[in-house]
Design a protein around this motif. Structure first.
Motif, short mmCIF file in Angstrom:
data_model
loop_
_atom_site.label_atom_id
_atom_site.label_comp_id
_atom_site.label_asym_id
_atom_site.label_seq_id
_atom_site.Cartn_x
_atom_site.Cartn_y
_atom_site.Cartn_z
N ILE A 1 0.87 -1.19 0.00
CA ILE A 1 0.00 0.00 0.00
C ILE A 1 0.91 1.23 0.00
CG2 ILE A 1 -2.03 1.04 1.07
CD1 ILE A 1 -2.34 -1.62 2.66
N GLY A 2 1.68 1.36 -1.05
CA GLY A 2 2.78 2.33 -1.08
C GLY A 2 3.99 1.67 -0.43
N SER A 3 5.20 2.02 -0.89
CA SER A 3 6.38 1.33 -0.33
C SER A 3 6.59 1.69 1.13
CB SER A 3 7.62 1.65 -1.17
OG SER A 3 7.92 3.02 -1.14
N LYS A 4 6.15 2.89 1.55
CA LYS A 4 6.32 3.31 2.95
C LYS A 4 5.71 2.28 3.91
CE LYS A 4 5.31 7.35 5.82
NZ LYS A 4 4.64 8.66 5.79
N GLU A 5 4.54 1.81 3.54
CA GLU A 5 3.85 0.84 4.40
C GLU A 5 4.72 -0.41 4.61
OE1 GLU A 5 2.32 -2.84 4.53
OE2 GLU A 5 1.80 -2.09 2.54
N ALA B 256 12.92 3.94 -4.42
CA ALA B 256 11.77 4.76 -4.84
C ALA B 256 12.09 5.64 -6.05
CB ALA B 256 11.31 5.63 -3.67
N TYR B 257 13.39 5.97 -6.23
CA TYR B 257 13.75 6.91 -7.31
C TYR B 257 14.50 6.23 -8.46
CZ TYR B 257 12.18 10.14 -3.84
OH TYR B 257 11.38 10.78 -2.93
N SER B 258 14.31 4.92 -8.60
CA SER B 258 15.09 4.18 -9.60
C SER B 258 14.91 4.72 -11.01
CB SER B 258 14.72 2.69 -9.57
OG SER B 258 13.44 2.48 -10.15
C1 LIG Z 1 13.16 7.53 -0.11
C2 LIG Z 1 11.70 7.25 -0.16
N1 LIG Z 1 11.26 6.02 0.06
C3 LIG Z 1 9.96 5.72 0.05
C4 LIG Z 1 9.02 6.70 -0.19
C5 LIG Z 1 7.57 6.32 -0.09
O1 LIG Z 1 6.94 6.10 -1.27
P1 LIG Z 1 5.48 5.54 -1.32
O2 LIG Z 1 4.63 6.65 -1.81
O3 LIG Z 1 5.56 4.37 -2.28
O4 LIG Z 1 5.05 5.07 0.04
C6 LIG Z 1 9.41 8.00 -0.41
C7 LIG Z 1 8.42 9.05 -0.59
O5 LIG Z 1 8.66 10.21 -0.46
C8 LIG Z 1 10.79 8.28 -0.40
O6 LIG Z 1 11.26 9.52 -0.59
#
Ligand SMILES: Cc1ncc(COP(=O)(O)O)c(C=O)c1O
Length: 391
Positions: free
Chosen positions: A101-105, A208-210
């Motif tokens: 649910i977004g990589s943060k999760e 995230a920035y690949s």
């Molecule tokens: C380094 C990094 N990782 C992960 C994320 C999170 O991305 P996502 O929106 O997929 O949760 C961000 C978002 O700003 C980020 O800067």
């Protein structure tokens, strides 16, 4: 009676930019034209194919049911074939990839599977706050390592105290890096894999920035490094590549035992991403080759405009080869929080003070390339008026 808060909860740092919306509202109510370069959340549109896929999924009741962790088979297959095409990394779509649910999760939940009280996570400072937050909430101890220009914003493994290394369970790396916009040479990634293998540490690479890279630079995957698959998981996101921050879609890739552990944690916490968003993700991936280069060209033009404008305004600026950020020294030795506050209150420009992402970011501020070139030039000009004027 107020319930007692957990000790680990009280150790959470304040989340960056938390008070900006309120300050901004007050300024805009006074008629100030605010330029927001704070969050990494671009003003650009997602791929039309993703929008169309979501639209049609919304009217199809099959997509309205629980996704569960397995999710949409078409997304898993699209992710596996993209990882193969982009990095040459072959993954089993069913066991070596997990939609998030977004990589943060996923990043924040991962330590729940790997960290016991007293275990250490090696965390870049400044760094994305989910590394630190996830470690703390799991009962672990983040060991913050400053990312400094003299080390090319890399963690020097040789400098880590032996006791910290012994207790470490996780190493977090993120290249191309937020916030410093630094990149890691392949030799450094090999060194990281060797370090993690030697000390039995899980390498968490946040990618995230690949895809936001310029001038022919193609950031590699940690999973394509020799031995990387043994020690690493890699987190990816649709947010930046496809301007889909609000859609909440990402994934983790790695070997079965590692991805399976996070899958098991998530089984008890969530029931998957809306299947319509997963269908949109599959469509976005299909449009990667045709659509992403145009989007990256927008960021490159913004980078060029911003580098030029901040340089002209008197700032010391490097030209990054990746990410949507510039990482600039605060002029005149002023504290980054004070500079950012003045930027907003005196010039109506939102920037991220380096210290908001950890003490190691002190002395710097981050500019996000989330607005058109003209606005970036205007922001640089306004901030130039502050340089040297406050201290
Ligand atoms: C380094 C990094 N990782 C992960 C994320 C999170 O991305 P996502 O929106 O997929 O949760 C961000 C978002 O700003 C980020 O800067």
């Amino acid at each position: 009676m107020t319930p007692r808060l957990r000790e680990a909860f009280l150790r959470l740092p304040a989340y960056p930019l938390a008070d900006v919306p309120e300050r901004r509202r007050r300024l805009e109510a006074r008629g100030v034209d605010v330029i927001d370069l704070g969050a990494g959340d671009a003003d650009l549109a997602p791929p039309p194919a993703a929008v169309e896929a979501l639209r049609s999924a919304a009217g199809d009741r099959r997509y309205s049911r629980y996704a569960f962790q397995a999710g949409l088979p078409a997304l898993r297959e699209a992710l596996a074939s993209w990882m193969l095409r982009r990095f040459g990394v072959a993954l089993d779509p069913w066991s070596e990839i997990l939609p998030l649910i977004g990589s943060k999760e996923g990043i924040a939940h991962l330590p729940l599977a790997f960290v016991d009280p007293g275990d250490v996570g090696i965390v870049p400072d400044p760094g994305y706050q989910a590394y630190r937050g996830g470690m703390v909430l799991a009962g672990g101890e983040p060991w913050l390592v400053p990312l400094r220009p003299e080390n090319d914003f890399l963690i020097p493994f040789g400098d880590l105290p032996a006791d910290v290394v012994r207790r470490s369970r996780i190493l977090y790396l993120n290249y191309p890096n937020n916030p410093t916009a630094a990149e890691a040479p392949l030799a450094y990634m090999e060194e990281a894999v060797a370090f993690c293998r030697e000390h039995q540490v899980l390498l968490v690479h946040d990618h995230a920035y690949s895809e936001i890279a310029f001038d022919g630079y193609r950031p590699p995957s940690i999973l394509e490094v020799d031995g990387g698959r043994d020690v690493a998981v890699e987190f990816h996101s649709f947010s930046k590549t496809y301007n889909m921050t609000g859609w909440r879609l990402g994934w983790v890739a790695g070997r079965r035992e590692l991805v399976g552990a996070l899958t098991r944690v998530k089984t008890f916490m969530d029931t998957g991403v809306f299947l319509g968003v997963q269908a949109a993700g599959a469509a976005a991936l299909e449009s990667w080759e045709a659509w992403v280069p145009g989007n990256v060209a927008v960021f490159r033009a913004r980078r060029d405009a911003a580098v030029e404008a901040f340089g002209r305004a008197g700032f010391e600026v490097r030209t990054p080869r990746a990410t949507m950020y510039l990482w600039l020294p605060v002029p005149g030795g002023e504290a980054s929080a004070s500079f950012a506050l003045r930027a907003l209150e005196e010039q109506g420009v939102v920037i991220l003070p380096g210290a908001a992402l950890g003490e190691g970011g002190e002395g710097f501020f981050r500019v996000a390339l989330t607005v058109p070139e003209g606005r970036l030039r205007e922001a640089a000009e306004r901030l130039g008026k502050l340089a040297g004027a406050g201290v």
